[in-house]
Design a protein around this motif. Structure first.
Motif, PDB file in Angstrom:
ATOM      1  N   SER A  79       1.361   2.346  -3.864  1.00 18.50           N
ATOM      2  CA  SER A  79       0.452   2.526  -4.549  1.00 18.50           C
ATOM      3  C   SER A  79       0.316   3.455  -5.568  1.00 18.50           C
ATOM      4  O   SER A  79      -0.259   3.528  -6.794  1.00 18.50           O
ATOM      5  N   LYS A  93       1.515   2.868  -9.178  1.00 18.82           N
ATOM      6  CA  LYS A  93       0.896   2.004 -10.179  1.00 18.82           C
ATOM      7  C   LYS A  93       0.609   2.881 -11.557  1.00 18.82           C
ATOM      8  O   LYS A  93       0.690   2.037 -12.606  1.00 18.82           O
ATOM      9  N   PRO A  96       0.712  -1.168  -0.025  1.00 16.79           N
ATOM     10  CA  PRO A  96       0.261  -0.222   0.061  1.00 16.79           C
ATOM     11  C   PRO A  96       0.616   1.286  -0.109  1.00 16.79           C
ATOM     12  O   PRO A  96       0.433   2.224  -0.459  1.00 16.79           O
TER      13      PRO A  96
END
Length: 580
Positions: free
Chosen positions: A256, A259, A253
């Motif tokens: 993230s 991405k 996380p």
């Protein structure tokens, strides 16, 4: 004899010659025939056993003595003889004639012979072999009670929850927990079981793989190496970490926001791999063994990935902020953006603070890999990671070894006074150009020797520097003019206090990375403002990271992203070669 011929020992030849001579003696042949006759008649051949065997023992002894005397020639010297009496010898306590003395010695010799023969007759008890407990466990010390069947049953129960008892990479988190492994072992578990080929892992294939691991690997280090290593190897090279780290990038996380910026994946992975080898691979071999992994704290940091949602808190290996600082510093020097820099590029680092002689040593191959880059006179981004961490924190074991290799011009394992003077000469030239009177080398040398306190006079070893608490002052004196002047302006007692407080939680590298990251983020925030609608969806921290990423993607070209397994090109290094 020709000069190239090597002398060989001839002891065996002489022994064989004496044996053949003894075997050809008549007395020896008679003794052997008598022994063969006794063996055929199944008689016991005992010498000197009880009273009945005394005559046999005496005849056998006389025959042996005759044969041995024949070997020695006509001199017929006894096997045990005493040196002749000299007139200068000290007198005995009781005066005696020479004849009596010789008789006494003969008596002592004969009694001694009987004692030896009697000892030979004694039946010795059979020797009992001592079982030395195993103390070397390259794959970990086996645990006393490990119920493998119970673990396998737990894994099978977990697979029963998946369709057709097949687990994808997204499902491997539950499987890792069933295996009693940290969460982010899921990628290595998936790929070791062959999931990369089919996109899933069946229960039977995974159970067979994990059963073998449990039967052959007894601690986390051995298991982790087994999961990542290539078949037939017992170590890890840099490419082995790529699938594991790609899974961390895709699922953690704290990463993230990456991405949508896949261009950064390969750069981040390369940075983390270099930091792993910088800290864990203490042998500088380019191969991480189970023992090296066991002695490091890397697996503890892998376990913390599950507990810590903020990746930047894991400052030793995985921090994105640290990666960002390193990459931005490299990009400022890489003017042509080919991910390689030459001597002129590196010289511009920190406003030409590093001496040219030290830069030449860095490009000489003393601390870099990749012969192709060395031939072209360049170093790669991976090499720059090692350089920057070593430059900003000169107190760690790896950084001390890094700069020691550079300063050891002749590679003899010690820093001589000549080598120290060689690097200090350029420092003096820089000080002259700055209108600063340099300290004479003799005085500087006295200061450095008092600082390091080497065990051997006139030379400084790697061990001496690792014992010193102010190695950063020592190295900066000889090749970093900016930091050298900073040390000169500080009070000597304050530097000693800083050196004594080495139990500090924050290292010099962490301080540098935190300061530089704040500066870079402030510069980016002041330079460009982006779409308000896009910024409103992010919190302040993510907003800073996203703005930095946008700026980099907008103005800096990147290579294409590799495959889903992140087959990252680590600068075409030959990682099987050792550091020279």
């Amino acid at each position: 004899m020709s000069p190239g011929k090597v002398l060989q020992p001839a002891v065996k030849m002489k022994v064989d010659e004496l044996f053949l001579c003894w075997l050809s003696q008549p007395a020896t042949q008679l003794t052997l025939k008598d022994c063969l006759r006794r063996i055929k008649n199944k008689e016991k051949t005992e010498f000197g056993n009880a009273d009945s065997g005394n005559s046999k023992n005496e005849s056998f002894t006389s025959k042996n003595s005759n044969s041995k005397q024949c070997i020695l020639g006509d001199t017929r010297l006894p096997l045990s003889f005493s040196p002749p009496q000299l007139s200068t010898t000290l007198p005995l306590a009781t005066p005696a004639s020479s004849r009596n003395t010789s008789n006494a010695r003969a008596t002592r010799r004969s009694s001694g012979t009987k004692e030896v023969q009697t000892k030979k007759e004694e039946t010795l008890p059979p020797s009992h072999s001592q079982n030395i407990p195993t103390f070397y466990f390259p794959r970990g010390c086996p645990k006393e009670k490990v119920n493998i069947d119970a673990v396998i049953a737990k894994i099978e129960k977990t697979f029963s929850e998946f369709p057709n008892e097949r687990a994808t990479l997204e499902d491997m988190g539950k499987v890792a927990k069933a295996c009693e492994c940290p969460l982010y072992w899921k990628g290595p578990l998936f790929y070791c079981a062959g999931g990369e080929r089919t996109g899933y892992v069946s229960v039977h294939k995974f159970v067979a793989m994990w059963r073998k691991v449990l039967q052959t690997c007894y601690d986390d280090a051995a298991k982790f190496v087994h999961l990542l290593m290539n078949p037939g190897c017992n170590y890890l090279v840099q490419e082995d970490f790529i699938p594991f780290l790609q899974d961390v990038v895709n699922s953690h996380p704290g990463l993230s926001f990456l991405k949508e910026a896949s261009e950064f994946h390969s750069r981040y992975i390369t940075t983390v791999i270099q930091r792993i080898f910088y800290t864990v691979n203490r042998s500088w071999s380019g191969k991480i063994t189970c023992n090296e992994l066991r002695k490091s704290n890397f697996l503890q940091n892998v376990a913390l990935l599950e507990e810590e949602p903020d990746i930047n808190q894991l400052t030793e290996y995985f921090s994105y902020e640290h990666f960002y600082v390193i990459y931005c510093k490299f990009w400022e020097l890489d003017t042509d953006h080919d991910l390689y820099i030459d001597r002129k590029d590196l010289a511009r680092h920190n406003d030409y603070a590093i001496s040219n002689r030290m830069i030449e040593r860095i490009f000489s191959g003393a601390v870099t890999r990749g012969r192709k880059a060395q031939k072209d006179g360049k170093i790669s981004y991976a090499d720059f990671v090692w350089f920057l961490i070593s430059e900003e924190d000169k107190k760690t074991p790896t950084s001390i070894e890094y700069w020691f290799r550079c300063m050891d011009l002749d590679g003899d394992g010690v820093l001589s006074m000549y080598e120290l003077e060689y690097f200090y000469e350029e420092q003096c030239q820089k000080l002259d150009n700055m209108a600063i009177e340099p300290l004479p080398f003799e005085d500087c040398l006295c200061q450095m020797l008092d600082l390091v306190k080497p065990q051997h006079e006139g030379k400084i070893t790697l061990h001496d520097l690792k014992r010193c608490r102010l190695t950063n002052v020592f190295f900066d004196t000889f090749f970093n003019i900016e930091k050298y002047l900073d040390h000169e302006q500080k009070d000597q007692f304050s530097m000693l206090r800083d050196g004594e407080s080495e139990s500090q939680e924050v290292s010099d590298w962490e301080k540098y990375a935190a300061e530089e990251y704040d500066i870079l983020v402030a510069e980016e925030a002041a330079s460009d403002q982006w779409n308000d609608g896009y910024e409103a969806e992010l919190n302040p921290v993510d907003h800073q990271k996203a703005s930095v990423l946008k700026y980099q993607m907008e103005k800096r070209p990147f290579f294409e992203m590799p495959s889903h397994l992140s087959d990252v090109d680590l600068d075409e290094y030959d990682y099987d070669e050792d550091f020279e």
